[in-house]
Design an enzyme around this catalytic site. Structure first.
Site, short mmCIF file in Angstrom:
data_model
loop_
_atom_site.label_atom_id
_atom_site.label_comp_id
_atom_site.label_asym_id
_atom_site.label_seq_id
_atom_site.Cartn_x
_atom_site.Cartn_y
_atom_site.Cartn_z
CB CYS A 229 -3.16 -0.49 5.17
SG CYS A 229 -2.90 -1.48 3.74
CD GLN B 192 -0.38 -2.68 0.22
OE1 GLN B 192 0.78 -2.86 0.29
NE2 GLN B 192 -1.08 -1.77 0.77
NI NI Z 1 -0.79 -2.52 3.91
#
Ligand code: NI
Length: 180
Positions: free
Chosen positions: A89, A48
């Site tokens: 998220c 991420q």
């Molecule tokens: Ni996530």
């Protein structure tokens, strides 16, 4: 360290194991932990932030507070039974969807000192969060657990939410600009 958001292609790539003793691990974990709190997440996986290594940090914000550092996590047992999980998220901001995940899992991983650890029969939020972070390491997002049409609808909703958010922020800024 910047947060990558959908549809950044790095979010769809598979991460590699971190080498035991990797000298970059300590700094990476420290910075990811700072970002986890700065961005008010409960979990953050290295992909991420554009680092395609199998590392995640988790703090469920539940008492007793505990920070989990998971290096090269591996689910060695999963229940057949599944359970509904309402998820969001950091990489797909504002969107929330209900998906199904394995109810209970047993996970092996290395901690920040590269010591082997096991979480036996994790359930509830911890179970869901670990599965969510391991998904990131495999290039999957939580919306990938929806049906094909459900996923398309979720993406559409995500884009609408992003547009609304941007319109609102522009509206807040506009009156100030007019007084200049
Ligand atoms: Ni996530």
């Amino acid at each position: 360290m910047e947060l990558l958001q959908y549809p950044n292609p790095a979010l769809f790539r598979r991460s590699v194991d971190m080498e035991v003793g990797d000298p970059t691990a300590a700094d990476l974990i420290k910075e990811m932990t700072e970002k986890l709190y700065e961005w008010s997440g409960i979990g953050l996986a290295a992909p991420q932030v554009g680092i395609l290594k199998r590392v995640a940090v988790i703090d469920l914000r539940e008492e007793p507070r505990r920070l989990y550092v998971l290096i090269n996590p591996r689910i060695i047992w999963r229940s057949v039974e599944t359970e509904e999980s309402g998820e969001g998220c950091l990489s797909v901001p504002l969107l929330r969807e209900t998906i199904f995940r394995h109810k209970t899992i047993t996970v092996e991983y290395l901690d920040e000192n590269f010591s082997p650890q096991t979480i036996q029969k994790a359930e509830g939020l911890l179970s869901f969060c670990i599965q969510h972070e391991i998904d990131h390491m495999n290039g999957h997002l939580f919306i990938d657990h929806l049906s094909k049409s459900g996923r398309s609808q979720a993406i559409k909703k995500f884009k609408e939410l992003q547009n609304e958010f941007m319109a609102q922020n522009t509206a807040e800024v506009a009156p100030e600009n007019e007084t200049l």
